[in-house]
Design a protein around this motif. Structure first.
Motif, short mmCIF file in Angstrom:
data_model
loop_
_atom_site.label_atom_id
_atom_site.label_comp_id
_atom_site.label_asym_id
_atom_site.label_seq_id
_atom_site.Cartn_x
_atom_site.Cartn_y
_atom_site.Cartn_z
N ASP A 4 0.64 -0.96 -0.32
CA ASP A 4 0.09 0.06 -0.66
C ASP A 4 0.72 1.35 0.02
OD1 ASP A 4 -2.44 -1.58 -0.01
OD2 ASP A 4 -1.64 -2.17 2.42
N SER A 5 2.26 1.35 -0.36
CA SER A 5 2.97 2.64 -1.03
C SER A 5 3.54 2.41 -1.51
CB SER A 5 4.44 2.11 0.68
OG SER A 5 4.89 1.30 0.33
N ASP A 6 4.56 3.51 -1.51
CA ASP A 6 5.64 3.19 -2.68
C ASP A 6 7.29 2.60 -2.23
OD1 ASP A 6 6.14 5.77 -1.12
OD2 ASP A 6 6.11 6.83 -2.73
N LEU A 7 7.39 2.22 -1.23
CA LEU A 7 8.23 1.96 -0.66
C LEU A 7 8.87 0.79 -1.71
CD1 LEU A 7 7.36 2.38 2.90
CD2 LEU A 7 8.50 3.48 1.63
N VAL A 8 10.36 0.45 -1.52
CA VAL A 8 10.91 -0.32 -1.90
C VAL A 8 11.35 -1.89 -0.38
CG1 VAL A 8 12.85 -1.62 -3.41
CG2 VAL A 8 11.44 0.17 -4.16
N LEU A 25 3.38 -7.93 -5.34
CA LEU A 25 4.56 -7.45 -5.61
C LEU A 25 5.08 -8.20 -6.08
CD1 LEU A 25 5.41 -7.91 -1.60
CD2 LEU A 25 4.10 -5.82 -2.83
N VAL A 26 6.21 -7.37 -6.74
CA VAL A 26 7.22 -7.75 -8.39
C VAL A 26 7.82 -7.46 -7.47
CG1 VAL A 26 7.84 -7.04 -10.49
CG2 VAL A 26 5.63 -6.61 -9.74
#
Length: 70
Positions: A4-8, A25-26
Motif C-alpha cells: 500500500d505504499s511506494d516503498l521498496v 508485489l513484483v
C-alpha cells in the motif's frame, strides 16, 4: 506496508514466492553486490533448559539450514 505504499523492500530468495504473488508485489534481482548477511540467535541463559524454547531455536535453525544458509 509495501503493498500500500511506494516503498521498496527486500525479500530473501528462500522466502515464499507465493506470498509475494498473493500480495501483488513484483520481485527483481538487486542490481549491486551486497555483503553476506549474518543471521544469529540469542537468548537469556535461563531459557537454556526450557524444552519449548529449545524446540523453537532448533526449528528456526533448521529452516535456515534447509534453505541453504548456515
Amino acid at each position: 506496508m509495501l503493498r500500500d505504499s511506494d516503498l521498496v523492500g527486500m525479500v530473501g530468495a528462500w522466502q515464499a514466492p507465493e506470498a509475494v504473488a498473493a500480495l501483488g508485489l513484483v520481485t527483481f534481482e538487486i542490481p549491486l553486490e551486497l555483503p553476506a548477511l549474518e543471521i544469529s540467535q540469542a537468548w537469556h541463559p535461563r531459557h537454556d533448559a526450557d524444552a519449548a524454547h529449545a524446540w523453537l531455536r532448533a526449528t528456526v535453525r533448521r529452516v535456515f539450514l534447509d534453505s541453504g544458509r548456515s
